[in-house]
Design a protein around this motif. Structure first.
Motif, mmCIF file in Angstrom:
data_model
loop_
_atom_site.group_PDB
_atom_site.id
_atom_site.type_symbol
_atom_site.label_atom_id
_atom_site.label_comp_id
_atom_site.label_asym_id
_atom_site.label_seq_id
_atom_site.Cartn_x
_atom_site.Cartn_y
_atom_site.Cartn_z
ATOM 1 N N ALA A 59 42.994 21.679 29.488
ATOM 2 C CA ALA A 59 43.340 21.379 28.097
ATOM 3 C C ALA A 59 42.076 20.911 27.394
ATOM 4 C CB ALA A 59 44.414 20.298 28.038
ATOM 5 N N TYR A 60 41.744 21.572 26.278
ATOM 6 C CA TYR A 60 40.548 21.250 25.501
ATOM 7 C C TYR A 60 40.970 20.407 24.301
ATOM 8 C CZ TYR A 60 38.253 25.010 28.139
ATOM 9 O OH TYR A 60 37.727 25.802 29.132
ATOM 10 N N CYS A 61 40.236 19.333 24.050
ATOM 11 C CA CYS A 61 40.626 18.438 22.960
ATOM 12 C C CYS A 61 39.402 17.879 22.246
ATOM 13 C CB CYS A 61 41.469 17.284 23.502
ATOM 14 S SG CYS A 61 42.035 16.147 22.240
ATOM 15 N N ALA A 62 39.323 18.161 20.937
ATOM 16 C CA ALA A 62 38.306 17.541 20.079
ATOM 17 C C ALA A 62 38.903 16.241 19.542
ATOM 18 C CB ALA A 62 37.943 18.476 18.934
ATOM 19 N N LEU A 63 38.329 15.120 19.928
ATOM 20 C CA LEU A 63 38.885 13.814 19.555
ATOM 21 C C LEU A 63 38.767 13.583 18.045
ATOM 22 C CD1 LEU A 63 37.449 11.591 22.429
ATOM 23 C CD2 LEU A 63 39.674 12.741 22.330
ATOM 24 N N SER A 64 39.800 12.958 17.473
ATOM 25 C CA SER A 64 39.799 12.646 16.038
ATOM 26 C C SER A 64 40.871 11.589 15.814
ATOM 27 C CB SER A 64 40.127 13.902 15.213
ATOM 28 O OG SER A 64 41.500 14.244 15.353
ATOM 29 N N GLU A 65 41.093 11.228 14.561
ATOM 30 C CA GLU A 65 42.186 10.299 14.255
ATOM 31 C C GLU A 65 43.533 10.842 14.714
ATOM 32 O OE1 GLU A 65 42.062 7.635 10.462
ATOM 33 O OE2 GLU A 65 41.295 9.607 9.887
ATOM 34 N N GLY B 157 27.639 16.218 2.823
ATOM 35 C CA GLY B 157 26.391 15.826 3.482
ATOM 36 C C GLY B 157 26.554 14.950 4.705
ATOM 37 N N LYS B 158 27.816 14.596 5.075
ATOM 38 C CA LYS B 158 28.045 13.769 6.271
ATOM 39 C C LYS B 158 28.748 14.610 7.331
ATOM 40 C CE LYS B 158 28.900 9.371 3.924
ATOM 41 N NZ LYS B 158 29.996 9.175 2.980
ATOM 42 N N ARG B 159 28.515 14.264 8.613
ATOM 43 C CA ARG B 159 29.241 14.915 9.703
ATOM 44 C C ARG B 159 30.521 14.129 9.948
ATOM 45 N NH1 ARG B 159 28.554 19.883 10.701
ATOM 46 N NH2 ARG B 159 28.391 19.919 12.979
ATOM 47 N N MET B 160 31.672 14.788 9.726
ATOM 48 C CA MET B 160 32.982 14.135 9.858
ATOM 49 C C MET B 160 33.807 14.866 10.913
ATOM 50 S SD MET B 160 32.807 11.795 7.501
ATOM 51 C CE MET B 160 34.439 11.250 6.992
ATOM 52 N N PRO B 161 34.646 14.110 11.671
ATOM 53 C CA PRO B 161 35.441 14.760 12.715
ATOM 54 C C PRO B 161 36.382 15.823 12.137
ATOM 55 C CG PRO B 161 35.542 12.362 12.941
ATOM 56 C CD PRO B 161 34.870 12.645 11.629
ATOM 57 N N ILE B 162 36.467 16.939 12.843
ATOM 58 C CA ILE B 162 37.430 17.991 12.482
ATOM 59 C C ILE B 162 38.810 17.512 12.911
ATOM 60 C CG2 ILE B 162 38.176 20.324 13.090
ATOM 61 C CD1 ILE B 162 35.185 21.047 13.255
ATOM 62 N N TYR B 163 39.789 17.694 12.013
ATOM 63 C CA TYR B 163 41.091 17.061 12.250
ATOM 64 C C TYR B 163 41.855 17.656 13.421
ATOM 65 C CZ TYR B 163 43.827 20.818 10.010
ATOM 66 O OH TYR B 163 44.430 22.010 9.713
ATOM 67 N N PHE C 13 39.223 35.658 26.531
ATOM 68 C CA PHE C 13 38.134 35.284 25.633
ATOM 69 C C PHE C 13 38.493 34.029 24.852
ATOM 70 C CE2 PHE C 13 40.934 38.023 23.210
ATOM 71 C CZ PHE C 13 40.927 37.514 21.916
ATOM 72 N N SER C 14 37.474 33.452 24.216
ATOM 73 C CA SER C 14 37.676 32.306 23.330
ATOM 74 C C SER C 14 36.852 32.526 22.064
ATOM 75 C CB SER C 14 37.233 31.011 24.009
ATOM 76 O OG SER C 14 37.322 29.924 23.100
ATOM 77 N N VAL C 15 37.506 32.346 20.919
ATOM 78 C CA VAL C 15 36.782 32.346 19.637
ATOM 79 C C VAL C 15 36.519 30.882 19.311
ATOM 80 C CG1 VAL C 15 36.864 32.949 17.197
ATOM 81 C CG2 VAL C 15 37.924 34.468 18.897
ATOM 82 N N ILE C 16 35.266 30.502 19.162
ATOM 83 C CA ILE C 16 34.959 29.069 19.050
ATOM 84 C C ILE C 16 33.747 28.830 18.155
ATOM 85 C CG2 ILE C 16 33.604 29.171 21.212
ATOM 86 C CD1 ILE C 16 34.541 26.262 21.768
ATOM 87 N N CYS C 17 33.806 27.741 17.394
ATOM 88 C CA CYS C 17 32.674 27.330 16.563
ATOM 89 C C CYS C 17 31.884 26.265 17.333
ATOM 90 C CB CYS C 17 33.163 26.788 15.222
ATOM 91 S SG CYS C 17 31.797 26.381 14.120
ATOM 92 N N LEU C 18 30.941 26.721 18.154
ATOM 93 C CA LEU C 18 30.156 25.792 18.973
ATOM 94 C C LEU C 18 29.260 24.902 18.120
ATOM 95 C CD1 LEU C 18 29.162 28.129 21.953
ATOM 96 C CD2 LEU C 18 30.790 26.224 22.013
ATOM 97 N N ASP C 19 28.913 25.360 16.906
ATOM 98 C CA ASP C 19 28.058 24.567 16.008
ATOM 99 C C ASP C 19 28.691 23.225 15.634
ATOM 100 O OD1 ASP C 19 26.374 26.701 16.054
ATOM 101 O OD2 ASP C 19 26.797 27.397 14.017
ATOM 102 N N THR C 20 30.008 23.114 15.787
ATOM 103 C CA THR C 20 30.675 21.851 15.421
ATOM 104 C C THR C 20 30.516 20.786 16.507
ATOM 105 O OG1 THR C 20 32.789 22.554 16.381
ATOM 106 C CG2 THR C 20 32.431 23.047 14.042
ATOM 107 N N ILE C 21 30.160 21.211 17.721
ATOM 108 C CA ILE C 21 30.009 20.246 18.826
ATOM 109 C C ILE C 21 28.555 19.789 18.833
ATOM 110 C CG2 ILE C 21 30.409 19.794 21.279
ATOM 111 C CD1 ILE C 21 32.272 22.234 21.338
ATOM 112 N N THR D 145 33.785 16.024 20.957
ATOM 113 C CA THR D 145 33.941 15.702 19.539
ATOM 114 C C THR D 145 33.423 16.887 18.739
ATOM 115 O OG1 THR D 145 33.566 13.377 20.030
ATOM 116 C CG2 THR D 145 33.409 14.021 17.735
ATOM 117 N N ALA D 146 34.185 17.281 17.726
ATOM 118 C CA ALA D 146 33.766 18.395 16.867
ATOM 119 C C ALA D 146 33.679 17.890 15.432
ATOM 120 C CB ALA D 146 34.762 19.543 16.970
ATOM 121 N N ASN D 147 32.569 18.184 14.781
ATOM 122 C CA ASN D 147 32.343 17.690 13.421
ATOM 123 C C ASN D 147 32.113 18.826 12.435
ATOM 124 O OD1 ASN D 147 32.309 14.800 13.993
ATOM 125 N ND2 ASN D 147 30.431 15.229 15.114
#
Length: 310
Positions: free
Chosen positions: A149-155, A184-190, A202-210, A177-179
């Motif tokens: 299970a993959y999880c990007a931590l956020s609120e 102009g600020k790096r904020m967590p992706i919800y 396959f996986s489609v993923i935005c690695l730039d957010t990590i 954590t993915a932002n």
């Protein structure tokens, strides 16, 4: 099975921009028209989307939302419930108070009437009282075959509760954590499911957010270990909901990757070719739903993996 041919979808009656979720969902925008008009547009998009799915042989269980209580985000059921092949369902704690009313027992009755078997309910919703949240397959991308299970931590995705889920459902946690850049600020992706889609091969993923290199490498290593081709998208494409996709089964077990027309339109030919090596693409216009709701195709589909009743 990683994918299913049965999808639960909730047809909206009071859809609009939800002011309670907008505080940390930076994908939402306000449209300056009456809410009744927004809901009518959302219903048209919803109906056309269901039609596209059904035309490919996907079994879509549509449940009408109710006027009372007021649930502007009910169109996104994958945030409050998950269904599992052993007959267990999970119920999840939601960040926005007005989203908690989306949890409806009658939806479970409807699924049972349609021949699905619910053996057990794991209910995490008491965590809301402590201000702790985990919004189901919005907060988590589940690799059901490989038990990860993959999880990007956020609120909306609490680490301890996520680990508890993994223990209960026998998944290995992959935490990061993915932002995204907001003013102009790096904020967590919800939600994890806007930056990452897990399909069979396959996986489609935005690695730039990590942003953390170690965390990024860890995610990549896990995907590679499990033989998944990694198809990367940019942060700009993610904002067109190119990460918010779901692979489903249609007629004759044909595989499809489902996304919005905005997501499809943002992809370049190399990315489309990479996906189409694995499966066909289905897309439908979800402009109003994406703009006001801050969610897209994947958010609208709760996958039903429940066994059929004997």
């Amino acid at each position: 099975m990683q994918i299913t041919n049965t999808i639960l979808m909730i047809r909206p009656v009071s859809f609009r921009m939800n002011e309670q979720t907008a505080v940390n969902n930076y994908f939402q925008e306000d449209i300056d028209v009456q809410n009744t008009t927004i809901n009518e547009k959302a219903q048209r998009e919803f109906d056309a989307f269901v039609e596209v799915l059904r035309s490919k042989g996907v079994n879509v269980v549509v449940v009408e939302d109710t006027k009372d209580p007021d649930t502007p985000d009910s169109i996104f059921p994958n945030n409050w419930i998950s269904f599992h092949a052993n007959g267990t369902i999970g119920l999840y704690p939601m960040f926005a108070e007005n989203r908690r009313n989306e949890r409806r027992e009658d939806i479970l009755d409807i699924l049972e009437e349609k021949g699905f078997s619910i053996e057990n309910v794991v209910d995490y919703t008491s965590a809301e009282a402590e201000g702790v949240f985990l919004e189901a397959t919005g907060s988590m991308a589940l690799d059901r075959v490989n038990g990860k299970a993959y999880c990007a931590l956020s609120e909306r995705a609490d680490e301890e509760l996520f680990i508890e889920f993994c223990e209960d459902f026998e998944y290995s946690p992959v935490i990061f954590t993915a932002n995204q850049s907001v003013d102009g600020k790096r904020m967590p992706i919800y939600h994890t499911n806007v930056m990452m889609c897990l399909a069979e091969d396959f996986s489609v993923i935005c690695l730039d957010t990590i942003d953390d290199k170690k965390e990024r490498k860890n995610v990549v290593d896990h995907l590679k270990q499990d033989g998944k081709e990694i198809i990367t998208i940019t942060e700009e494409q993610m904002h067109s909901f190119a990460g918010n996709m779901l692979q489903v089964l249609g007629a004759d077990d044909k595989r499809y990757l489902v996304m919005s027309s905005a997501a499809y339109g943002s992809l370049d030919q190399n990315q489309i070719d990479a996906i189409e090596k694995h499966c066909d693409i289905i897309h439908s216009s979800l402009k109003t739903i994406e703009t006001c709701g801050g969610g897209s195709a994947r958010c609208m589909m709760a996958e039903v993996f429940l066994p059929r009743s004997k």
